[in-house]
Motif scaffolding. Sequence first.
Motif, short mmCIF file in Angstrom:
data_model
loop_
_atom_site.label_atom_id
_atom_site.label_comp_id
_atom_site.label_asym_id
_atom_site.label_seq_id
_atom_site.Cartn_x
_atom_site.Cartn_y
_atom_site.Cartn_z
N ILE A 64 0.86 -1.18 0.00
CA ILE A 64 0.00 0.00 0.00
C ILE A 64 0.89 1.23 0.00
O ILE A 64 1.75 1.37 0.86
CB ILE A 64 -0.93 0.04 1.23
N ASP A 65 0.69 2.09 -0.99
CA ASP A 65 1.45 3.34 -1.00
C ASP A 65 0.54 4.52 -0.75
O ASP A 65 -0.60 4.54 -1.20
CB ASP A 65 2.24 3.50 -2.32
N GLY A 66 1.07 5.46 0.01
CA GLY A 66 0.33 6.68 0.30
C GLY A 66 0.49 7.07 1.75
O GLY A 66 0.98 6.28 2.57
N ASN A 67 0.08 8.26 2.06
CA ASN A 67 0.20 8.77 3.42
C ASN A 67 -1.12 8.67 4.16
O ASN A 67 -1.29 7.84 5.00
CB ASN A 67 0.75 10.20 3.39
N TYR A 68 -2.07 9.51 3.89
CA TYR A 68 -3.40 9.49 4.48
C TYR A 68 -3.37 9.15 5.96
O TYR A 68 -3.44 7.99 6.38
CB TYR A 68 -4.33 8.54 3.71
N ASN A 69 -3.30 10.18 6.75
CA ASN A 69 -3.18 10.07 8.20
C ASN A 69 -4.28 9.21 8.83
O ASN A 69 -4.04 8.53 9.82
CB ASN A 69 -3.17 11.47 8.81
N ALA A 70 -5.46 9.22 8.25
CA ALA A 70 -6.59 8.48 8.81
C ALA A 70 -6.31 6.98 8.88
O ALA A 70 -6.88 6.27 9.72
CB ALA A 70 -7.86 8.72 7.99
N THR A 71 -5.44 6.47 8.01
CA THR A 71 -5.17 5.03 7.98
C THR A 71 -3.72 4.68 8.28
O THR A 71 -3.37 3.51 8.35
CB THR A 71 -5.52 4.43 6.60
N MET A 72 -2.87 5.69 8.45
CA MET A 72 -1.44 5.40 8.57
C MET A 72 -1.10 4.56 9.79
O MET A 72 -0.34 3.60 9.69
CB MET A 72 -0.60 6.67 8.56
N GLU A 73 -1.62 4.92 10.94
CA GLU A 73 -1.27 4.19 12.17
C GLU A 73 -1.56 2.71 12.02
O GLU A 73 -0.72 1.86 12.32
CB GLU A 73 -2.04 4.78 13.36
N PHE A 74 -2.73 2.37 11.54
CA PHE A 74 -3.12 0.98 11.38
C PHE A 74 -2.26 0.28 10.33
O PHE A 74 -1.84 -0.86 10.52
CB PHE A 74 -4.61 0.89 11.02
N ARG A 75 -2.00 0.95 9.21
CA ARG A 75 -1.15 0.35 8.17
C ARG A 75 0.24 0.05 8.70
O ARG A 75 0.80 -1.01 8.45
CB ARG A 75 -1.02 1.29 6.96
N LEU A 76 0.82 1.00 9.43
CA LEU A 76 2.16 0.79 9.96
C LEU A 76 2.18 -0.36 10.96
O LEU A 76 3.13 -1.14 10.99
CB LEU A 76 2.69 2.07 10.62
N GLN A 77 1.14 -0.49 11.76
CA GLN A 77 1.07 -1.58 12.72
C GLN A 77 0.92 -2.95 12.04
O GLN A 77 1.44 -3.94 12.53
CB GLN A 77 -0.10 -1.36 13.70
N GLN A 78 0.22 -2.99 10.93
CA GLN A 78 -0.03 -4.25 10.23
C GLN A 78 1.11 -4.66 9.30
O GLN A 78 1.25 -5.83 8.97
CB GLN A 78 -1.33 -4.14 9.42
N ALA A 79 1.89 -3.70 8.86
CA ALA A 79 2.96 -3.97 7.90
C ALA A 79 4.09 -4.77 8.53
O ALA A 79 4.45 -4.56 9.69
CB ALA A 79 3.50 -2.66 7.34
N ASP A 80 4.67 -5.68 7.76
CA ASP A 80 5.90 -6.32 8.21
C ASP A 80 7.11 -5.53 7.73
O ASP A 80 8.21 -5.69 8.23
CB ASP A 80 5.99 -7.79 7.76
N THR A 81 6.88 -4.65 6.73
CA THR A 81 7.94 -3.81 6.18
C THR A 81 7.38 -2.42 5.91
O THR A 81 6.31 -2.29 5.32
CB THR A 81 8.47 -4.40 4.86
N VAL A 82 8.12 -1.41 6.34
CA VAL A 82 7.76 -0.02 6.04
C VAL A 82 8.92 0.59 5.28
O VAL A 82 10.08 0.48 5.68
CB VAL A 82 7.50 0.80 7.33
N ILE A 83 8.58 1.23 4.18
CA ILE A 83 9.58 1.96 3.39
C ILE A 83 9.20 3.43 3.41
O ILE A 83 8.11 3.81 3.00
CB ILE A 83 9.65 1.43 1.94
N PHE A 84 10.13 4.23 3.92
CA PHE A 84 9.93 5.68 4.01
C PHE A 84 10.88 6.34 3.02
O PHE A 84 12.09 6.28 3.17
CB PHE A 84 10.21 6.14 5.44
N LEU A 85 10.30 6.96 2.01
CA LEU A 85 11.09 7.73 1.04
C LEU A 85 11.23 9.14 1.59
O LEU A 85 10.32 9.95 1.47
CB LEU A 85 10.42 7.73 -0.34
N HIS A 86 12.36 9.40 2.23
CA HIS A 86 12.60 10.69 2.86
C HIS A 86 13.61 11.48 2.04
O HIS A 86 14.77 11.62 2.43
CB HIS A 86 13.08 10.50 4.30
N TYR A 87 13.15 11.96 0.91
CA TYR A 87 14.00 12.69 -0.02
C TYR A 87 13.98 14.18 0.30
O TYR A 87 13.10 14.67 1.01
CB TYR A 87 13.53 12.48 -1.46
N SER A 88 14.92 14.90 -0.29
CA SER A 88 14.99 16.34 -0.07
C SER A 88 13.73 17.03 -0.60
O SER A 88 13.07 16.52 -1.52
CB SER A 88 16.22 16.93 -0.76
#
Length: 170
Positions: A64-88
Amino acid sequence: MRKVAIIGSGGAGKSTLAKKLGEILDIPVYHLDAIFWKPNWEPIGRDKLIEKTMEIQETDDWIIDGNYNATMEFRLQQADTVIFLHYSTLRCLYGIVKRRLQYHNKTRPDMGKDCKERLDWEFFNWVRTYNKKKAPLVYERLSKLEDTAIHVFTSPSQLEAYLRELQKTS
C-alpha cells in the motif's frame, strides 16, 4: 516482505516504487490515491477510506502506497515492512512538477478514474513543508514499531541499490 507500507512526501515516487516492488515480489499493489479519489477528484471520505484500507489489510499480501493520516497508524502496525522515502524537499518538488508535465491533461495510472493530473498551491505547499512538518511525526511513529523492518531512503540511488539487491534474492 508480504505486507509493505510505502510512505513519504508527494513527488518522492511512492507509487512507482509500489509498482516495482509488486512486480519483484508478486504481491498486489494498492494506491491510496486511487482508492480515495472518485472521478473528477471527488473524495470518498475518511470513513470509507478506513473501511477500504482495512479490507485490504485483511488479505495475506499487500503493498500500500500513500500517506493518508486516517489510515497510517493501522497500516504501519499491520505492515511487516515499512519503506519511508525521505528525499529532499527540492527532489520532491521536482517530482510533482515533472509528474504534472508528464501527465498533463491525463490521469496517472495510480490515480482514481478521471482525475486528471493537477498541481495546486495547497499540494505544492504540503510538499514544500513535508520535511519540516510531517517527517518528524513519521519518525516518531516509526520509532514505536516493533518487529517491523523499516527502510528509510534519502535518495533515489539508495533505493535503486536496495531494489537491485532485492531482485537478486527474489
